[in-house]
Every structure is written in C-alpha cells, then in structure tokens.
Design a protein around this motif. Structure first.
Motif, PDB file in Angstrom:
ATOM      1  N   TRP A 172       0.828  -1.382   0.102  1.00  8.76           N
ATOM      2  CA  TRP A 172      -0.076  -0.016  -0.040  1.00  8.76           C
ATOM      3  C   TRP A 172       0.974   1.304   0.033  1.00  8.76           C
ATOM      4  O   TRP A 172       2.133   1.044   0.105  1.00  8.76           O
ATOM      5  CB  TRP A 172      -1.020  -0.347   1.012  1.00  8.76           C
ATOM      6  CG  TRP A 172      -2.116  -1.056   1.032  1.00  8.76           C
ATOM      7  CD1 TRP A 172      -2.984  -1.142   0.113  1.00  8.76           C
ATOM      8  CD2 TRP A 172      -2.297  -2.367   1.843  1.00  8.76           C
ATOM      9  NE1 TRP A 172      -3.762  -2.091   0.229  1.00  8.76           N
ATOM     10  CE2 TRP A 172      -3.224  -3.169   1.394  1.00  8.76           C
ATOM     11  CE3 TRP A 172      -1.300  -2.790   2.849  1.00  8.76           C
ATOM     12  CZ2 TRP A 172      -3.683  -4.150   1.932  1.00  8.76           C
ATOM     13  CZ3 TRP A 172      -2.029  -3.961   3.378  1.00  8.76           C
ATOM     14  CH2 TRP A 172      -2.806  -4.592   3.017  1.00  8.76           C
TER      15      TRP A 172
ATOM     16  N   ALA B 259      -4.550  -5.081  13.049  1.00  9.94           N
ATOM     17  CA  ALA B 259      -3.510  -6.354  12.465  1.00  9.94           C
ATOM     18  C   ALA B 259      -4.272  -7.475  11.946  1.00  9.94           C
ATOM     19  O   ALA B 259      -3.929  -7.868  10.890  1.00  9.94           O
ATOM     20  CB  ALA B 259      -2.351  -6.531  13.516  1.00  9.94           C
TER      21      ALA B 259
ATOM     22  N   LEU C 228       4.653  -5.396   9.005  1.00  6.20           N
ATOM     23  CA  LEU C 228       4.383  -4.166   8.474  1.00  6.20           C
ATOM     24  C   LEU C 228       5.848  -3.326   8.400  1.00  6.20           C
ATOM     25  O   LEU C 228       6.361  -2.803   9.390  1.00  6.20           O
ATOM     26  CB  LEU C 228       3.094  -3.345   9.094  1.00  6.20           C
ATOM     27  CG  LEU C 228       2.037  -4.144   9.350  1.00  6.20           C
ATOM     28  CD1 LEU C 228       1.171  -3.223  10.225  1.00  6.20           C
ATOM     29  CD2 LEU C 228       1.371  -4.289   7.964  1.00  6.20           C
TER      30      LEU C 228
ATOM     31  N   THR D   5      -3.793   0.319   7.427  1.00 11.35           N
ATOM     32  CA  THR D   5      -2.141   0.545   7.677  1.00 11.35           C
ATOM     33  C   THR D   5      -1.900   1.972   8.159  1.00 11.35           C
ATOM     34  O   THR D   5      -1.082   1.965   9.117  1.00 11.35           O
ATOM     35  CB  THR D   5      -1.354   0.000   6.447  1.00 11.35           C
ATOM     36  OG1 THR D   5      -1.787   0.898   5.314  1.00 11.35           O
ATOM     37  CG2 THR D   5      -1.421  -1.544   6.243  1.00 11.35           C
TER      38      THR D   5
ATOM     39  N   ILE E 261      -5.587  -6.380   8.654  1.00 16.65           N
ATOM     40  CA  ILE E 261      -4.832  -6.085   7.620  1.00 16.65           C
ATOM     41  C   ILE E 261      -4.445  -7.891   7.107  1.00 16.65           C
ATOM     42  O   ILE E 261      -4.199  -7.960   5.956  1.00 16.65           O
ATOM     43  CB  ILE E 261      -3.635  -5.545   8.071  1.00 16.65           C
ATOM     44  CG1 ILE E 261      -4.071  -3.813   8.295  1.00 16.65           C
ATOM     45  CG2 ILE E 261      -2.354  -5.614   7.136  1.00 16.65           C
ATOM     46  CD1 ILE E 261      -3.048  -3.236   9.287  1.00 16.65           C
TER      47      ILE E 261
ATOM     48  N   VAL F 147       3.562   1.508   3.138  1.00 17.83           N
ATOM     49  CA  VAL F 147       3.440   0.186   3.936  1.00 17.83           C
ATOM     50  C   VAL F 147       3.558  -0.902   2.969  1.00 17.83           C
ATOM     51  O   VAL F 147       2.570  -1.159   2.139  1.00 17.83           O
ATOM     52  CB  VAL F 147       2.297   0.091   4.814  1.00 17.83           C
ATOM     53  CG1 VAL F 147       2.373  -0.719   5.810  1.00 17.83           C
ATOM     54  CG2 VAL F 147       2.184   1.785   5.815  1.00 17.83           C
TER      55      VAL F 147
ATOM     56  N   ALA G  24       2.955  -4.929   3.651  1.00 19.87           N
ATOM     57  CA  ALA G  24       2.566  -5.909   4.519  1.00 19.87           C
ATOM     58  C   ALA G  24       2.776  -7.489   4.117  1.00 19.87           C
ATOM     59  O   ALA G  24       2.567  -7.725   2.956  1.00 19.87           O
ATOM     60  CB  ALA G  24       0.941  -5.765   4.745  1.00 19.87           C
TER      61      ALA G  24
END
Length: 294
Positions: free
Chosen positions: A25, A144, A108, A166, A147, A28, A30
């Motif tokens: 993203w 979290a 992350l 995020t 995500i 970020v 992940a």
C-alpha cells in the motif's frame, strides 16, 4: 517507484507454509507468514526501515514462547501470541522460539519518507527510534487482524481499504497529532536566505524539493510548510515569480519573439509561459509589454 523493504537476516529452523502473502500500500508493505518451526528455531534480523511485527497465532507445547532481544546478549522479552513489536530502522533483533511448532505473524514495513509526505507531518524522531518489544494493545491487534485478513483475501478489496487500515495503525503507533493543532514555524533567517539564493541561482531549471530540504537540514514536508509560512508562497511559486521577473526584463529590453523569451526563462513552450505570466501578472506578455511602452 514501489517501496521494497530492505532487510538482512540469518535464520534457521523455519519452513514457510505456502507462499508469502504480500500487499503493498502507499507507504506500507504488509507481509503475512505461516511458518513451521523446528526445535531451536531462531535467528538475527536487521532492516533499514522500521517495522511492526505482530504475532497473530502460535502452536506448540504448553511452554511455547517467542523471545526477542535487541542484541545477541541483550535482555530478552518473552511472550506468547497476540503480541506486537515495533523495531526501529537499523536495530538488531535476535529471535528465539522455544517449544513452538507453528507461528503466524504479520510484518508491516514502513516507508517513513512516504508516510511523512502523506500525513504532511514531521514524524517524531524520538518515537521512531524507540523500540517497543512484545507489547499488547487490543486496538493495534484488531487492525493487524484486519490487515492480515486482507493479505489473505483471494478476492482483494479496493486498495483504499488496506491503505486506510495501515495508515490508521501507523498514526496511532507514532501518536501523530491532529495537524491543525500544531503551528508550523518559519524558516530560520539563514535557512530562508540559503533557499532563496539557491532558487534564484537555479530558477531556469527544474528544482527538486529534496535539494532545498537538504540545503536547510529539514524534511521535505517540513521545509515546504516552513517556506510558505516565511514567504507566503510555496517554493515552486517563488521560482515561477523569479522566472517572470526575468521575462519582464527581456520583454522591456529586447524585441525577441515570445518563443525565445519562454525558452530563455525556463518555460517548456510559449503557451506555458503565457499562462503562467497571465496568472502572476494579470495580463498577457504582449499586453503587459505594450502597457509599459505607452
């Protein structure tokens, strides 16, 4: 350019189940891992970007534990599942798993420059460099989990969904305050002088914000806001105003065509020059020139 986490590690005793689930993203990355663990599994990690590691699930014996230490001989912090660890950029992390057969964790990785630009904030360097190993927070864990579920989603939702999750987690983790509650200070006199001198000397070429921020020792977002607070205009507009002043001088002192004036003052073409001149001065170059000669 897409952000890619930069990490070195030396690990043993881990076997990844299936494939790494990765989502990228804005600012970020992940990574969702499912890992089988052999007895004595562990290793060493160091990354050039800060990251948050979330232990989502763990299976093993009754005494199963994960231990993190900030150095090889440092004090270990132990926990079981549902824990989070914030690891600053450049910090060594030594991990050891005891009586653990399986672990599921979310990593992350934060692109601090990109997140700072998005938030229009100068992130607290003390908080960025302060490690927090094996803590628990139900709010962070809830984000979290969402995500991780999106990383695992075979039919991914719109990027704004994961992007929002995020960034929300990062804002809370770094305790980024409401923007309007903070007043931007102006540049110091030496910073303003150095920036304006540089812009004037280089106004006929493209100037990157990164160049100006490095000259003043500030982040790009902070410099941009502080420059406007000091001058009333953005750095790019300051540069455009200087180009227009040079164009005025050419218009008054020469009879060269507008195409030449545009080229000599750094504009891409005559149309761009005319639009900018009219926006800044309030008249087209030709009309302005006639008004000065009558």
């Amino acid at each position: 350019m897409t952000f890619q986490p930069r990490m070195q590690n030396r690990i043993e005793g881990f076997s990844v189940i299936g494939d790494l689930r990765r989502r990228n993203w804005n600012g970020v990355v992940a990574d969702l891992w499912d890992v089988e663990c052999a007895p004595g599994a562990g290793g060493y990690y160091v990354a050039q970007d800060p990251r948050l590691v979330v232990v989502l699930d763990m299976k093993g014996g009754r005494n199963g534990k994960v231990s993190f230490a900030p150095s090889r001989n440092g004090t270990t912090v132990e926990q079981r599942r549902h824990t989070l660890s914030y690891i600053p950029a450049g910090m060594e992390l030594w991990a050891e798993l005891r009586d653990v057969e399986y672990i599921r964790h979310l990593d992350l990785h934060f692109n601090i420059e990109a997140l700072g630009r998005r938030l229009m904030e100068d992130l607290d360097p003390v908080r960025l460099s302060d490690p927090r190993l094996m803590f628990q927070d139900p709010r962070f864990l809830a984000l979290a989990e969402l995500i991780a579920a999106e990383c695992d989603n075979p039919d991914p939702l719109h990027n704004l969904y994961g992007d929002g999750l995020t960034v929300a987690l990062f804002v809370d983790l770094m305790r980024v305050p409401l923007a309007r509650s903070r007043k931007r200070s102006q540049l110091a006199s030496w910073q303003l002088r150095r920036a304006t001198d540089f812009i004037e000397a280089n106004c006929l070429r493209g100037i990157r914000l990164e160049e100006l921020s490095q000259l003043t020792g500030l982040s790009q977002s902070y410099f941009s806001h502080a420059f406007k607070a000091s001058t009333g205009v953005a750095p790019h507009q300051w540069q455009m105003n200087l180009r227009i002043e040079k164009a005025k001088q050419l218009l008054l002192e020469t009879d060269v065509p507008l195409t030449i004036v545009a080229s000599d003052t750094g504009f891409s073409d005559q149309a761009h020059f005319t639009r900018t001149f009219r926006r800044v001065v309030g008249a087209t170059p030709s009309n302005w020139k006639k008004s000065r000669r009558t």
